[in-house]
Design an enzyme around this catalytic site. Structure first.
Site, PDB file in Angstrom:
ATOM      1  N   ASP A   1       1.363  -0.866  -0.215  1.00  0.00           N
ATOM      2  CA  ASP A   1      -0.347  -0.492  -0.288  1.00  0.00           C
ATOM      3  C   ASP A   1       0.517   0.928   0.097  1.00  0.00           C
ATOM      4  O   ASP A   1       1.749   1.831   0.352  1.00  0.00           O
ATOM      5  CB  ASP A   1      -0.947   0.376   1.597  1.00  0.00           C
TER       6      ASP A   1
ATOM      7  N   ASP B   1      -3.005   2.759  -5.996  1.00  0.00           N
ATOM      8  CA  ASP B   1      -2.045   2.151  -4.671  1.00  0.00           C
ATOM      9  C   ASP B   1      -1.865   1.885  -3.842  1.00  0.00           C
ATOM     10  O   ASP B   1      -1.338   1.684  -2.672  1.00  0.00           O
ATOM     11  CB  ASP B   1      -2.718   4.241  -4.223  1.00  0.00           C
ATOM     12  N   GLU B   2      -3.266   0.411  -4.562  1.00  0.00           N
ATOM     13  CA  GLU B   2      -2.341  -0.762  -3.012  1.00  0.00           C
ATOM     14  C   GLU B   2      -2.396  -2.120  -4.606  1.00  0.00           C
ATOM     15  O   GLU B   2      -3.701  -2.242  -5.357  1.00  0.00           O
ATOM     16  CB  GLU B   2      -3.224  -0.674  -1.586  1.00  0.00           C
TER      17      GLU B   2
END
Length: 495
Positions: free
Chosen positions: A10, A104-105
């Protein structure tokens, strides 16, 4: 059975961290990213802002009251997407199956870690975090565990910029004291239902009889959540499917009451959707328009053609017609446009689907107006795909928010070409006044960002990710030596 290891990476406070990286003066300051208007929403908050209670999905006005000294910036989605691509490329290079969750993860399950010790997994994850930082310049937190649920919780415990490996023999102790909201699938309603029967932690949920949990949460999810509370998670890490829908929506500072304004807004939103549709290389048969009134009543209207299309004039015409039936007399605070019913084999570009008395038929699209519209939209850069965690369902008031359903982030061959410099870059609206957060370039001073403007003047701080903190200078807003700049150049300058 060989012990399984799932990793979850993350990017920490991704949007705000990108702004702090590319605008070094803000590196240790509170930053809020989101809509600047009265109905704006926070899309991202730095850790320095979070300590004051500001967070994602919060109304921007509330966040600014909690953290009045924060720097507030509009999102730069194209930049976030470009950095996300490189992060995902680095994760893919680590081996095994990669499952992007959002911009973003992502989850990954490297086969080399099957049966490995916690020490080996820790070394692997440490090296992965190092390679991500070296590649994009940003920190990332990584969690590892026996399944996706444990890995996700571990990465949350590792933040910011940390690593947490949860071995199988310690996962019960890690899970037990955590609030039930830490589990996937438990929201405010489920949390309140469990609280009423005395269950507030994961440990209490795990110790409760399965039949009682099902009685409280229902048979559809109760059993699965009870298994997750006990650390049992056999869900596979798998690539996400192609997008089933591409949509965009805008919340307006003031309600739109004139139909001419509605049509103008719908055309802008449709153009944003069209850019992503073209970038995906697909065509769509169905257009849907969503309108939300001042009293938060939401109406949707859809239309489906006989032929799939990716021509902007047709999509815009459909959206305008639908808006006419979805928008009432009281005006609207939000408009959205989505396309679906995708086809990988659209009609030849020489023809487009249009309505007629005989139903949907084809017509040449070589008319000057259609060609001009198609050319104008085709050169624009695409918007970012983001998750609801980063971009709330109510889009910010200062631009169009693009979303996708079950979308796979663009791969290394998509979008901006071989590097971060886009030769086809063009400003979204070169005639609008300068605003705080705009990227600018000056013939003498180079790349910078607007800190403030007004009364015919604009102040620009000249710095990028590679220069370190830079000086601020003030110019006439109409200075011919200054122009709008590609945000990607604040991350990696050309050359």
């Amino acid at each position: 059975m060989t012990a399984r290891w799932v990793l979850h990476l993350d990017m920490d406070a991704f949007f705000a961290s990108v702004e702090q990286l590319t605008r070094p003066t803000l590196a240790d300051r509170p930053v809020l990213v989101g809509g600047l208007g009265p109905r704006g929403v926070v899309a991202g908050a730095s850790y320095q802002a979070r300590v004051f209670g500001a967070r994602s999905a919060m109304p921007m006005g509330q966040a600014r009251r909690r953290c009045p000294h924060a720097t507030v910036l509009p999102p730069r989605f194209a930049l976030y997407q470009a950095i996300s691509r490189e992060v995902m490329d680095e994760l893919a290079a680590a081996g095994g199956v990669l499952e992007p969750v959002s911009v973003d993860e992502a989850f990954l399950e490297p086969p080399d870690l099957a049966g490995a010790s916690a020490e080996v997994v820790s070394a692997f994850a440490t090296d992965l975090r190092r390679r991500v930082r070296e590649r994009v310049g940003l920190p990332a937190s990584v969690g590892a565990g026996s399944g996706k649920q444990i890995a996700k919780i571990a990465s949350e415990l590792a933040k910011p910029d940390g690593l947490r490996v949860v071995a199988a023999d310690e996962q019960d102790g890690v899970l037990a004291p955590l609030p039930v909201r830490s589990l996937w699938g438990i929201g405010p309603v489920s949390e309140e239902a469990l609280r009423k029967v005395g269950i507030t932690t994961i440990g209490q949920l795990a110790a409760t009889d399965t039949r009682e949990v099902v009685g409280v949460l229902g048979s559809a999810v109760g059993g699965e959540l009870h298994r997750l509370s006990r650390g049992i998670d056999e869900r596979a890490v798998a690539p996400r499917g192609a997008a089933k829908q591409i949509s965009a929506e805008t919340t307006f500072d003031t309600d739109l009451t004139a139909m001419s304004a509605v049509h103008e807004a719908v055309e802008k939103i449709t153009a944003a959707v069209h850019r992503r549709l073209v970038a995906d290389g697909r065509a769509a048969r169905t257009v849907t328009v969503k309108a939300r009134t001042a009293d938060f009543t939401t109406l949707t209207r859809s239309e489906t053609t006989a032929f799939a299309t990716r021509e902007l004039p047709t999509l815009s015409a459909m959206a305008r017609r639908l808006a006419g039936t979805a928008v009432g007399e009281g005006g609207v605070r939000l408009l959205g446009v989505s396309v679906s019913g995708f086809s990988e084999d659209p009609p030849l570009a020489l023809f487009d689907a249009v309505p007629s008395d005989e139903g949907w038929t084809t017509r040449p699209i070589s008319s000057p107006d259609a060609a001009a519209l198609a050319a104008a939209s085709g050169a624009a850069d695409s918007e970012v795909t983001a998750s609801p965690a980063d971009i709330p369902s109510t889009a910010d008031a200062d631009g169009v928010t693009i979303t996708e359903d079950a979308a796979t982030p663009a791969g290394p061959d998509a979008g901006i070409g071989a590097g971060p410099t886009r030769p086809d870059f063009r400003a979204d609206d070169p005639d609008r006044p300068w605003r705080a957060g705009d990227d600018a370039v000056h013939t003498e001073h180079g790349h910078g960002w607007v800190q403030g403007s007004g009364h015919g003047r604009v102040t620009v701080r000249f710095e990028t990710a590679v220069t370190g903190p830079g000086p601020a200078r003030t110019f006439d807003a109409a200075d011919p030596a200054m122009a709008r700049a590609d945000p990607l150049l604040s991350w990696r300058p050309a050359g």
